[in-house]
Design an enzyme around this catalytic site. Sequence first.
Site, short mmCIF file in Angstrom:
data_model
loop_
_atom_site.label_atom_id
_atom_site.label_comp_id
_atom_site.label_asym_id
_atom_site.label_seq_id
_atom_site.Cartn_x
_atom_site.Cartn_y
_atom_site.Cartn_z
N CYS A 169 16.18 -6.71 31.00
CA CYS A 169 14.97 -7.51 30.82
C CYS A 169 14.83 -8.06 29.42
CB CYS A 169 13.75 -6.70 31.22
SG CYS A 169 13.94 -5.94 32.84
N CYS A 214 2.14 -2.60 38.37
CA CYS A 214 3.51 -3.13 38.37
C CYS A 214 3.53 -4.63 38.15
CB CYS A 214 4.18 -2.82 39.70
SG CYS A 214 4.22 -1.07 40.10
N LYS A 230 2.52 -8.89 34.13
CA LYS A 230 1.73 -8.45 35.29
C LYS A 230 1.19 -9.62 36.11
CE LYS A 230 -0.46 -6.15 38.19
NZ LYS A 230 -0.09 -7.25 39.09
N HIS A 241 7.35 -11.85 35.89
CA HIS A 241 8.47 -11.28 35.15
C HIS A 241 9.82 -11.69 35.75
CE1 HIS A 241 10.92 -8.69 32.80
NE2 HIS A 241 10.83 -7.59 33.50
#
Lengths: 388, 138
Positions: free
Chosen positions: A84, A207, A329, A333
């Site tokens: 990431c 998440c 969030k 992402h």
Amino acid sequence: MGRNVAVVAGGHSKFGKRYDATMRELCAEAYKPIYDEGITQDRIDASVLSYAASQFSGQGAGSALIADYLGIQDKPHMRVESACTTGTASLRAAWGMVAAGLYDVMLVLGVEQMNRVSSATATEYMSQAGDMRWEYPFGISFPAFYALMASRYMADYGIPHEVLSRISVKSHHYGAQNPKAHLPKEVSLEEADNAVPICRPLNLYDCSLITDGAAAVVIAAEERVKEFTDRPMWIRGIGAGASEMMIQDRKSLTSIPGAKRAGKAAYEMAGIGPDDIDMAQVHDCFSIAELIAYEDLGFAEPGKGREIVENKENYHEGRIPVNCDGGLKSKGHPLGATGISMTYEILKQMRGEAEQPSRQIKDVKYGLAHNVGQSGQFVNVFIFERGF
Amino acid sequence: MAEEKELYLGYATDKAVTPFMADWLRNLEQEKLMKSKCTSCGTEYLPPRQHCQKCLSICELTEFTEREAKLYSYVIVDFGPESLSDKAPYVVAIGEFPSGLRLTAHITNLMSPPEVGMPLKLAFEKIDDKKISYKWLV
């Protein structure tokens, strides 16, 4: 440390479930606004064009595909991968090349296409970034790694889950005002705190999203900056850190050791400290990650991050505004795009170009981007300074 | 990586990826959990490594005999990766032994929510004829 380097332009695709676009089209969407500002292909010397996980698209040699699609197929390009942090790792690589004098002007682009597979398959791919021999056989998904941190953090510091939910409420508050966001809607504290469990203690609203999207910036060497903009954003500090591969081998689960090292290195290089930062984009892949980031970056003492949350110091008019674009969030992402998206948002805030005054942070001189890969195996922290 | 993927849901005893792992699996079949010890500097590893992280020398397998641990942290996986999604919810725990060594495995007999600090006991489980794993019991 070599030549000064500035970010001179940025572009951003719409984040979301983009069934109307694959990797290549998303990249074009991110580069187009930069092109429209006059930074045409002939003005770019070289590029770093990256995505984190080739499983999602099945495409190998992807930087060649992207370069060709963007019309820079005759310029040197490469792909950098570090989970990431792929986006900021690309920026770090490009910065090095420009600072060293190899190139003057580089396009840095991050992209991920994630929604052409099911959520279960995406979760499977991401769990393969755990140790394939000793962690993967036990089904430790990406949220599970952060849930392991959350369980320990909550036990050590005695915080209720509600503190985590307040972070998600803030992210959605700002995401709702960001036209590029994947899930632009407000959520209530009650809704966030009582959502369906994913990896307890983390629930759905703890998440980040599985998102398709791309973001791009152009960087230039000091002597060339004026050709592109009178509103540059200087790259002043770069800190990179790393942590143990297996999460069980970390001395502590209430902090990410690589993030602390990266933050310290970035502050040292920039010659400033946490109190000088006017805004931060932190890697809130999970709510607990944002809480831990406050502490790893020195905005709060260990175990005291909750005070930032409960006093709303992380809102756009607070002491340390964090993720006032919705964060991972609510904005979303797309793995490889995230670090560049953070950079783009800081540039936008410095230039006073947030779409809504209600999310515009005042007078940003220093902005910080904190980008974490996997569960902390990779970390890049960038400090940017307004150059106008 | 493809071969290791087949180890999912426990360790396939006939699919060792290296001779070192074959030895480790033969021991696991006999309910012996092996750690490794560096033949040069003596550093110990659980789970085992074939090469020492400190001096890159070869490590040898030695039996790990601790059985009682404390729960260091846990997660209840409600939504798992595709290949294990039909097993959810399941509980993954990191246990810490008195020696300080840690191990990650499922807790399989919980009747109430796990708690940090609770005692755990290491046990073995034959999943089928050719698969074996280790687990935590409370």
